[in-house]
Structures are given as C-alpha cells and as structure tokens.
Design a protein around this motif. Structure first.
Motif, short mmCIF file in Angstrom:
data_model
loop_
_atom_site.label_atom_id
_atom_site.label_comp_id
_atom_site.label_asym_id
_atom_site.label_seq_id
_atom_site.Cartn_x
_atom_site.Cartn_y
_atom_site.Cartn_z
N UNK A 62 0.59 -0.71 0.19
CA UNK A 62 -0.25 0.11 0.04
C UNK A 62 0.68 1.65 -0.13
N UNK A 63 0.51 2.71 -0.42
CA UNK A 63 1.28 3.58 -0.44
C UNK A 63 1.89 4.07 0.69
N UNK A 64 2.48 4.23 1.33
CA UNK A 64 2.95 4.90 2.46
C UNK A 64 3.04 3.80 3.39
N UNK A 65 2.71 2.38 2.62
CA UNK A 65 3.33 2.08 4.07
C UNK A 65 4.65 1.36 4.42
N UNK A 66 5.68 1.63 3.98
CA UNK A 66 6.94 1.60 3.88
C UNK A 66 7.42 2.34 4.92
N UNK A 67 6.86 3.75 4.80
CA UNK A 67 7.42 5.25 6.33
C UNK A 67 6.65 4.18 7.22
N UNK A 68 5.45 3.97 7.47
CA UNK A 68 4.59 3.34 8.80
C UNK A 68 5.37 2.51 9.66
N UNK A 69 6.03 1.48 8.56
CA UNK A 69 5.86 0.41 8.63
C UNK A 69 7.74 0.11 10.05
N UNK A 70 8.45 1.59 8.94
CA UNK A 70 9.65 1.67 9.77
C UNK A 70 9.57 2.23 10.69
N UNK A 71 8.99 3.79 11.05
CA UNK A 71 9.31 4.04 12.52
C UNK A 71 8.15 2.95 13.53
N UNK A 72 7.50 2.92 13.05
CA UNK A 72 6.97 1.86 14.17
C UNK A 72 7.85 0.50 14.97
#
Length: 548
Positions: free
Chosen positions: A203-213
C-alpha cells in the motif's frame, strides 16, 4: 508557355534573344545552321543533360535565360511554393556555365539546384523526338498517360485512399502482433510478478509507517524498563511513601505550633496531587508500550518483504502498488489481445477487399480506355503512312499498389503476323517519330507544357508531311508547340516562323535566328522546296502550302 529565350555565349551563339508566341512555332534552316543548339541551350537551362564544352570559344562563361508564363493552376506553382520561391504569373530560369564546367542555376533570381530545374522542366516542357526516353517512350509513364486519357482521376483517388487504408490496417495488425509476441515472451514473468505482488499487497505510504513502528518496537524494551523504574520511584515504595510520612509527621507537629506549618502542609498536599498525576501518566505510557512480543518480528518481516520487492523491480517501495496495477493491466491486455488481433485481421481483410474492388473498377476503366486509345491511334496512323502498323495498349495484371493492380505498356507491330513489342525497339527512326506524334495527338490533354518536336517529320514528305503538319497545328491550338523541321509542309502549318542561319563576323562563324514575315516566309518555304535556287514555281508552291 515559353515566352522568351535568351542565349549568351553558348557554342556558336554569341547573343540571341527569342520571343516565342502561342500556337505552332516552326524553326527551319539548313543543316548545321544551329537549330539543335537552340534545343541544347533550352535543355541546359532546364537542367537536362547536355553536351560537353558548351561555352562559346573565347568567352569566359555562357548563360541561358528562359521565361515561362504560368497560368494559376499550373503544376509548377506547387514546386515553387515547396522551394520557397515566389511566383505570380511567370517563372524565369537562368543558368550559367563557366569554362571550368561550373554550373549555377537561378529560379526567379533565387539560387536553385539542378534537381529543381529538372522537376520544373517536367511541368514546363515536353520534348518529343527520336530519342524521347524522357516522355512517351518511357514505359514507367505509360500508366499515367493512359489514366489521363481515360479521365479516371476519381477512381484513381479512390484506389489510392483504399491502399492507404489497407496499409494503415496492416501496420496496426503488425504492431499488435509484435506487441503480443513481446508480451507472450514475458507472460510467465508477468503472472509470477502479479501473484507475488498480490500476495504482499503493498500500500502507498506503508514503508514509512512500518519503519517508524519497527524503530519504536526496537526501543520499547529499554524504554519500558526506565518507565517501570520511574513508576516504582513515584509509588508508595518511593516518593509517594516518603511524602505521606512527611505529611503525617508535620500534621502531628502542627497541633502545637499554632498554624506555623500550614503553608508547608498546603504545599505538600499540592505536591502529592501533582505526584498522583505523574504516576497516572507514567502508568498510561507503560500500558502503551506493552506490545505483542512477536509484533517486532512481523513488522520487520513485512518491511523487508516490501523492500525486497522494490529492489527486485527497481522501484521505490511506495511505487509497488502502482507497479502491480500496471502489470495486471498488461496481463489483462495480453488476455484480450487474441480477440483484438482477430478484429484487426478482419479489418485488414476488409481493407484488402475494398482495395481490390477499387483496383478492379480502375482496371476496368483502364481497359475500356485502352480500347478507345487503340481505335484513336488506328485513325491517326493511317494518314501518317503507318496504315499497316498496329498500336496496342497492353493492360496486364501487376502486384497491387496505390495505383491499382495494372501494368500498362504501349506496344506496336509494323509487320503483319509479328508479335507486338515496345515502340522504341520495333519502329524505325522515321516511324518512331510519327508514332510519337500520333500518340501525342491522341493523348493531348492540354497540360500547360510547351511541346517541342525535334525533326519529328524526318523521312517523310508529301501528303504524310502535310498530315504531320496538320497534327502539329492541332496540338498547338490553345497552347504552344515548337517544332524543328526540314519539311516545307510542316513549316507552312506554323503560325510563327523563324529561320536559323549562320553568318560570319570578325572571322568567326556565329548562329542567329531571324523571325520571318510573310514574304520572307514564302522564300524560306520555297528554298525548302527547291533548294538554293528559288524559282517562281517554288514560290507559287510555297504560297499554296501557306494557303492550306
């Protein structure tokens, strides 16, 4: 129409200015007087191949200028417009030749190439004679000549349009087939890639969210321990207990101090309230940091899966979702391509059928016109003493093309029982000239070009020469014909007459052209009839010829 011809320092001409007229213009003169030089000079300015050493002896360079009238619809206008050369009602061609062989051309005072001169010459002048390989003797032009005679412009335009549509349909089919072949070559990859992407479902933007988490989870254990120690320090076993003991001790002492500890007691009460809020916030934060011990593993695996796919497809992780959509679209197109190609093949088959139908209609019109042309030629050949000759317009099948599916060639036979053959291979010199004249008479469409006949009456005389002259005069109606002739019958048919003659000047032999009035014309035709000694009988015969 050729309006004027100005020749300077070419061969044995030092300066010559001619003003030609509409109608039949005849040039006569003794052999060697320079008649062919006029045609050579005209050919030079028109860009034709010429003889070597054309510059007059003693001159540094030669020059020829030809001026033509151009009616509004003349085809030369398109050539001039394409070359960016302005033209209104005329065009002036000028070409110079140095003794070193350098040629320089001008069209309406603009520098021009020999190619442009030759292209213009095709629209301005038609030369017909025994070496007429540029015109009627060239088989490559026979189909166009027959089409002009047949008046099949609409059918020809329809056939060209059908061929263009067929070519476009073939290009579309070939492009689709090439695309399908390319897609088939990568079909296995596409299906595997789409399956893999769909399984991951990025999904778009998923990479950044996962990296933060992931970073948050990685620091959660250490942070949780600090928060737990802080919570213990604030609890009843720590600061809270000490402050409650202090409060209890102060309250016991305050009974004997008459209110002197009240401010301290109030402050301590407030501190206990603030401490309670701090304990609640620390507890909430500790609850928030309570995570599933396997979540870090799951987040890490998901993040690495996304980034692995991104590296594999050489895109950013956020572009994976769009890539999946694109690959799915290519697969869908691949699945649809079979039906699309079937449709395109049907379109091509229809386009081929349309072209075949148009070509057949055009061919039928050509064959009908060929019969009419053969009949017309039979009528023209008899008066030209070619009554035993047979002219045939051969229309044969040819590979389909933009101008139909016919090959056209003019054939003749001059001996009964012999098979027909090409004009230039069957006819003798004199016969060839008369064939060309008859053919030009039948094909004449008044295309706006000046017609030039170079000794086309060679080898004929009497009634045949008279027939040649009458046909030349017929061709000149409404146009312009120039004819170089040794025949008095042909000369008498002209509306304008020039004599080419040699003269001596300062020890040099030069050629000049003299326009002839009525009396001079009678004498010239009488000379052609009788030779050097002009008799009264020859003049009478000349007058009779001129009277028609």
């Amino acid at each position: 129409m050729l309006r004027a011809l100005d020749i300077r320092d070419m061969l044995i001409i030092d300066r010559l200015e001619l003003a030609f007229q509409p109608g039949l213009n005849v040039l006569t003169g003794e052999t060697g007087a320079g008649k062919s030089i006029l045609l050579d000079s005209l050919g030079f300015v028109l860009g034709w191949k010429g003889r070597a050493g054309q510059v007059r002896a003693g001159a540094d360079s030669g020059e020829v200028v030809a001026e033509f009238d151009l009616p509004p619809a003349h085809p030369a206008h398109a050539l001039l417009a394409e070359a960016g050369i302005p033209a209104e009602d005329g065009v002036v061609l000028r070409r110079t030749l140095s003794t070193e062989g350098r040629r320089t051309a001008y069209v309406n005072d603009r520098r021009a190439s020999a190619e442009l001169l030759r292209a213009l010459s095709e629209t301005l002048v038609e030369l017909h004679g025994q070496h007429d390989d540029r015109g009627l003797l060239n088989p490559r032009g026979h189909r166009a000549l027959l089409d002009s005679f047949a008046g099949v412009q609409d059918a020809l335009a329809a056939t060209r349009a059908a061929w263009s549509a067929q070519s476009a349909a073939r290009r579309r089919l070939e492009a689709a087939e090439a695309a399908l072949a390319e897609a088939r070559a990568e079909e296995e990859f596409l299906r595997h890639a789409v399956e893999e992407l769909d399984r991951v479902a990025p999904e778009p933007g998923e990479d950044a969210a996962l990296d933060t988490r992931r970073r948050l989870l990685q620091g959660a254990e250490r942070t949780g321990e600090d928060i737990a120690r802080a919570g213990t320090a604030l609890s009843a076993q720590g600061a809270e207990g000490a402050m409650l003991d202090a409060l209890r001790w102060l309250e016991g002492a305050a009974e004997t101090l008459e209110g002197r500890l009240d401010p301290a007691l109030d402050a301590l009460q407030r501190a206990l309230a603030e401490l309670g809020e701090a304990q609640a916030e620390v507890a909430r934060c500790a609850d928030a940091l309570e995570v599933d011990p396997q979540e870090l593993e799951r987040v890490t695996e998901r993040l690495f899966a996304l980034r692995g796919l991104a590296r594999k497809h050489n895109v950013l992780a956020d572009a994976l979702a769009g890539l999946a959509d694109d690959l799915r679209a290519r697969l869908a197109a691949l699945d649809r391509s079979g039906a699309e190609i079937d449709t395109l093949r049907g379109d091509l088959a229809q386009a081929e059928a349309d072209h075949a139908q148009a070509a057949e209609a055009l061919g039928a019109a050509r064959r009908a016109a060929a019969t009419r042309l053969d009949t017309a030629m039979a009528a023209e050949l008899a008066p030209l003493k070619l009554d035993r000759a047979v002219f045939t317009t051969d229309v044969a099948p040819a590979p389909p093309g933009p101008e139909g599916a016919d090959a056209v060639q003019f054939l003749i036979t001059t001996v009964a029982g012999q098979p027909p053959g090409p004009i230039d291979r069957i006819a003798s010199g004199g016969e060839l000239s008369r064939f060309l004249l008859a053919l030009k008479v039948c094909l004449s469409g008044g295309g706006g070009a000046t017609l030039i006949f170079d000794e086309i009456d060679r080898g004929v005389g009497g009634a045949t020469a008279d027939a040649v002259g009458r046909r030349l005069a017929r061709l000149a109606r409404g146009g312009q014909v120039l004819v170089v002739t040794h025949s008095p019958q042909v000369a008498a048919a002209g509306t304008h007459h020039w004599r080419v003659e040699k003269h001596e000047r300062a020890g040099r032999t030069l050629s000049r052209v003299v326009p002839l009035g009525t009396d001079a014309r009678i004498d010239e035709i009488a000379r052609m009839l009788a030779g050097d000694t002009i008799t009264d009988a020859a003049r009478a015969a000349a007058r009779a010829l001129l009277a028609g």
